[in-house]
Design an enzyme around this catalytic site. Structure first.
Site, mmCIF file in Angstrom:
data_model
loop_
_atom_site.group_PDB
_atom_site.id
_atom_site.type_symbol
_atom_site.label_atom_id
_atom_site.label_comp_id
_atom_site.label_asym_id
_atom_site.label_seq_id
_atom_site.Cartn_x
_atom_site.Cartn_y
_atom_site.Cartn_z
ATOM 1 C CG PHE A 150 -0.284 0.416 2.503
ATOM 2 C CD1 PHE A 150 -0.042 1.760 2.792
ATOM 3 C CD2 PHE A 150 0.121 -0.532 3.438
ATOM 4 C CE1 PHE A 150 0.584 2.141 3.977
ATOM 5 C CE2 PHE A 150 0.745 -0.164 4.614
ATOM 6 C CZ PHE A 150 0.989 1.177 4.878
ATOM 7 C CE LYS A 174 -3.029 -8.525 -4.161
ATOM 8 N NZ LYS A 174 -3.573 -7.547 -3.191
ATOM 9 C CD GLU A 177 -5.537 -5.941 0.451
ATOM 10 O OE1 GLU A 177 -4.730 -5.972 -0.500
ATOM 11 O OE2 GLU A 177 -5.329 -6.505 1.540
ATOM 12 C CB SER A 227 4.741 -7.371 5.812
ATOM 13 O OG SER A 227 3.902 -8.429 5.398
ATOM 14 C CB CYS A 282 10.622 -0.553 2.827
ATOM 15 S SG CYS A 282 11.216 -0.022 1.231
ATOM 16 C CD GLU A 376 8.323 -2.684 8.430
ATOM 17 O OE1 GLU A 376 7.768 -3.778 8.263
ATOM 18 O OE2 GLU A 376 8.785 -1.997 7.494
HETATM 19 P P1 NAD Z 1 1.516 -6.616 3.198
HETATM 20 O O1 NAD Z 1 2.551 -7.664 3.256
HETATM 21 O O2 NAD Z 1 0.428 -6.628 4.205
HETATM 22 O O3 NAD Z 1 0.761 -6.688 1.757
HETATM 23 C C1 NAD Z 1 1.475 -6.729 0.553
HETATM 24 C C2 NAD Z 1 0.629 -7.473 -0.473
HETATM 25 O O4 NAD Z 1 0.404 -8.809 -0.031
HETATM 26 C C3 NAD Z 1 -0.739 -6.856 -0.708
HETATM 27 O O5 NAD Z 1 -1.000 -6.839 -2.088
HETATM 28 C C4 NAD Z 1 -1.685 -7.759 0.066
HETATM 29 O O6 NAD Z 1 -2.956 -7.863 -0.541
HETATM 30 C C5 NAD Z 1 -0.995 -9.097 0.052
HETATM 31 N N1 NAD Z 1 -1.190 -9.884 1.291
HETATM 32 C C6 NAD Z 1 -1.408 -9.412 2.552
HETATM 33 N N2 NAD Z 1 -1.477 -10.430 3.430
HETATM 34 C C7 NAD Z 1 -1.297 -11.566 2.724
HETATM 35 C C8 NAD Z 1 -1.272 -12.964 3.072
HETATM 36 N N3 NAD Z 1 -1.432 -13.372 4.323
HETATM 37 N N4 NAD Z 1 -1.060 -13.849 2.088
HETATM 38 C C9 NAD Z 1 -0.891 -13.462 0.810
HETATM 39 N N5 NAD Z 1 -0.928 -12.164 0.428
HETATM 40 C C10 NAD Z 1 -1.133 -11.229 1.357
HETATM 41 O O7 NAD Z 1 2.261 -5.213 3.155
HETATM 42 P P2 NAD Z 1 1.636 -3.749 3.223
HETATM 43 O O8 NAD Z 1 1.081 -3.525 4.585
HETATM 44 O O9 NAD Z 1 0.745 -3.514 2.051
HETATM 45 O O10 NAD Z 1 2.950 -2.864 3.009
HETATM 46 C C11 NAD Z 1 3.807 -2.496 4.042
HETATM 47 C C12 NAD Z 1 4.982 -3.436 4.159
HETATM 48 O O11 NAD Z 1 5.682 -3.497 2.920
HETATM 49 C C13 NAD Z 1 6.027 -2.966 5.179
HETATM 50 O O12 NAD Z 1 6.467 -4.072 5.892
HETATM 51 C C14 NAD Z 1 7.134 -2.389 4.311
HETATM 52 O O13 NAD Z 1 8.407 -2.386 4.911
HETATM 53 C C15 NAD Z 1 7.071 -3.302 3.151
HETATM 54 N N6 NAD Z 1 7.700 -2.714 1.970
HETATM 55 C C16 NAD Z 1 8.920 -3.185 1.620
HETATM 56 C C17 NAD Z 1 9.590 -2.646 0.546
HETATM 57 C C18 NAD Z 1 10.949 -3.131 0.167
HETATM 58 O O14 NAD Z 1 11.459 -2.685 -0.846
HETATM 59 N N7 NAD Z 1 11.577 -4.022 0.907
HETATM 60 C C19 NAD Z 1 8.982 -1.613 -0.194
HETATM 61 C C20 NAD Z 1 7.717 -1.170 0.177
HETATM 62 C C21 NAD Z 1 7.084 -1.741 1.271
#
Ligand code: NAD
Length: 485
Positions: A150, A174, A177, A227, A282, A376
């Site tokens: 997001f 994808k 959401e 994450s 991140c 985090e």
């Molecule tokens: P998230 O992991 O909750 O969601 C990421 C994606 O995975 C979304 O599209 C979501 O729909 C899907 N998802 C969520 N839960 C899932 C599950 N249990 N099984 C399968 N798919 C699932 O992350 P977020 O809250 O959208 O974003 C924030 C996180 O992203 C932070 O931890 C941040 O550090 C990380 N991030 C990392 C980088 C990097 O380059 N390392 C860059 C941007 C964000």
């Protein structure tokens, strides 16, 4: 509802999902209901994969110099639509307009890099034996998927879209959401730029669609950004289905501040790093380790933090759940004996009472075992620890399981080099709070911040989105024959 319901984008058309189940898309700025996003089913994914599979033969055989023409036009369209894209980004994500402008500018830079791929992708050729030539070429993989988080509704999708597609792949995206609207606009612009139908597709949804992507037999590669918890699930599931996978996870970035650091510049950088995009980056500074006496710098950090005002130069955090989680961390630290120097709890923005804000927060006298030191937080919070030596600071940095970024603030080149060599992170800053490499340098962390080989952007992405074809040819039988030929 401000906008119409979000649709999937398949074969060049915006289409309804096959399920009626939706999730509300709420603006964190003021709680406005922006749209509803469908929870697509595996049937929708099948349709998208079929469209991508159909488009692949023609697209992959289009010469790369022709393929990148689409991205020259797309770059121009991003520039033309910058204001609209930035406004949409702020609305759905909550970041400030200035931060959203910077995000779209980064999308432009990423696209600019993709237009240079023909210059970077040339293979090798050598006469390996009389009349016999070996040649390498980068071939696209086929249908690939990109799953995004997001916190950068436009930038993270553009980490993968221009490179993967310019390299000849067809993609299923994808979106998160929580912020699906920017991706719809990206699809429109790609179409306007001349991208053939089916080359780029969007399937909205949550966990079920991510799982279906990892399991889909006709998807060759999956890139994931989100994450660490989910990165692990996706990496394991996609690779167990024999797919190529690169999964970027969360972060806990440490800044090491030495007493000789320039106080004003250091304080500004620390605060910009921890509070930019409301700490939801991140690459955000989340922990600071003061080495020796840095009280004079901490004082300036507090002064700078107090200039950051929610709703003015600080955006919202993504939702109520996030706001509560961040505040809980601050309260826990306080109960464990840390000192809250600047307190961002209970932030309210007049006229935006339904917005979800947390003010900048500076926590001092944090010890390495506290949750604010190890986990985090993903909010505008900096946890300050103190050590006597650089080596003690490095022990703290090295112990954290993540490894996206680390920075050092000092005027001592030798000390900076010592830390660059020993910090366990993929991206290191010296007097830079957010050490994101600019194109053509690639982006990617270490340890639990990334699973898989290589980085997601820059030249490194060529290896991820292509496979090498090696051909050996001989045309003149009279060129001389030996055991090799
Ligand atoms: P998230 O992991 O909750 O969601 C990421 C994606 O995975 C979304 O599209 C979501 O729909 C899907 N998802 C969520 N839960 C899932 C599950 N249990 N099984 C399968 N798919 C699932 O992350 P977020 O809250 O959208 O974003 C924030 C996180 O992203 C932070 O931890 C941040 O550090 C990380 N991030 C990392 C980088 C990097 O380059 N390392 C860059 C941007 C964000």
């Amino acid at each position: 509802m401000k906008y119409s319901p979000t649709k999937n984008y398949i074969n060049g058309q915006f289409v309804d999902a096959s399920s009626d189940k939706t999730i509300d898309v709420i603006s964190p700025v003021d709680g406005t209901l922006l749209s509803r996003v469908p929870m697509s089913t595996s049937k929708d994914l099948d349709d998208a994969v079929a469209a991508a599979k159909k488009a692949f033969p023609l697209w992959s055989r289009t010469p790369i110099k022709e393929r990148v023409q689409v991205f020259f036009k797309y770059k121009y369209l991003l520039e033309q639509h910058l204001k609209e894209l930035a406004e949409l980004c702020s609305e759905e994500n909550g970041k400030t307009y200035g931060e959203s402008v910077a995000e779209i500018e980064k999308c432009i830079e990423l696209t600019e890099f993709a237009t240079s791929l023909p210059q970077l992708i040339t293979g090798e050729v050598l006469e390996v034996s009389r009349g016999v030539e070996c040649r390498t070429e980068h071939a696209p993989l086929g249908v690939v998927a990109s799953i995004v988080p997001f916190n950068f509704p436009s930038m993270v999708p553009n980490w993968t879209i221009p490179n993967a597609i310019a390299l000849g792949n067809c993609m299923i995206l994808k979106p998160s959401e929580k912020v699906p609207l920017s991706c719809g606009k990206i699809a429109q612009l790609l179409k306007e730029a001349g991208l053939p139908d089916g080359v780029f597709n969007i399937v909205n949804g949550d966990v079920a669609i991510v799982e279906a992507i990892c399991d889909h037999p006709r998807i060759e590669a999956v890139s994931f950004v989100g994450s660490t918890k989910v990165a692990k699930i996706v990496y394991q599931r996609a690779t167990s289905n024999y797919k190529r996978c690169l999964a970027l996870g969360g972060a806990k970035n440490h800044l090491m501040v030495l007493p000789d650091a320039i106080p004003g510049m250091t304080a500004q950088n620390v605060v910009a790093s921890m509070s930019g995009c409301a700490g939801q980056r991140c690459m955000a500074a989340s922990a600071m380790v003061g080495v020796g006496n840095v009280d004079h710098i901490i004082e300036k950090i507090c002064d700078e933090a107090k200039k950051i005002v929610p709703g003015e130069n600080l955006g919202a955090v993504i939702n109520k759940e996030s706001q509560q989680r961040i505040e809980k961390y601050i309260t826990e630290a306080e109960q464990q004996g840390a000192k809250i120097l600047v307190d961002g709890r209970n932030a309210h923005v007049k006229g935006k009472e339904k917005g979800t804000y947390v003010g900048p927060t500076v926590i001092d006298f944090v010890t390495p075992e506290m949750s604010v030191a190890t986990e985090e937080i993903f909010g505008p919070v900096i946890s300050i620890m103190r050590t006597n030596t650089i080596d003690e600071a490095l022990v703290i940095e090295n112990k954290n399981p993540y490894g996206n970024a680390a920075s050092v603030f000092t005027q001592n080149g030798g000390a900076a080099r010592y830390i660059i060599d020993r910090a366990s992170a993929g991206m290191i800053g010296v007097n830079v709070g957010v050490p994101v490499p600019r194109e053509p340098f690639s982006f990617g962390g270490w340890n639990e911040s990334k699973f898989g080989v290589g980085d997601i952007t820059g030249k490194s992405s060529i290896e991820f989105w292509t496979k090498l074809k090696k051909s050996t040819t001989k045309w003149n039988p009279d060129a001389g024959v030996n055991w090799m030929s």
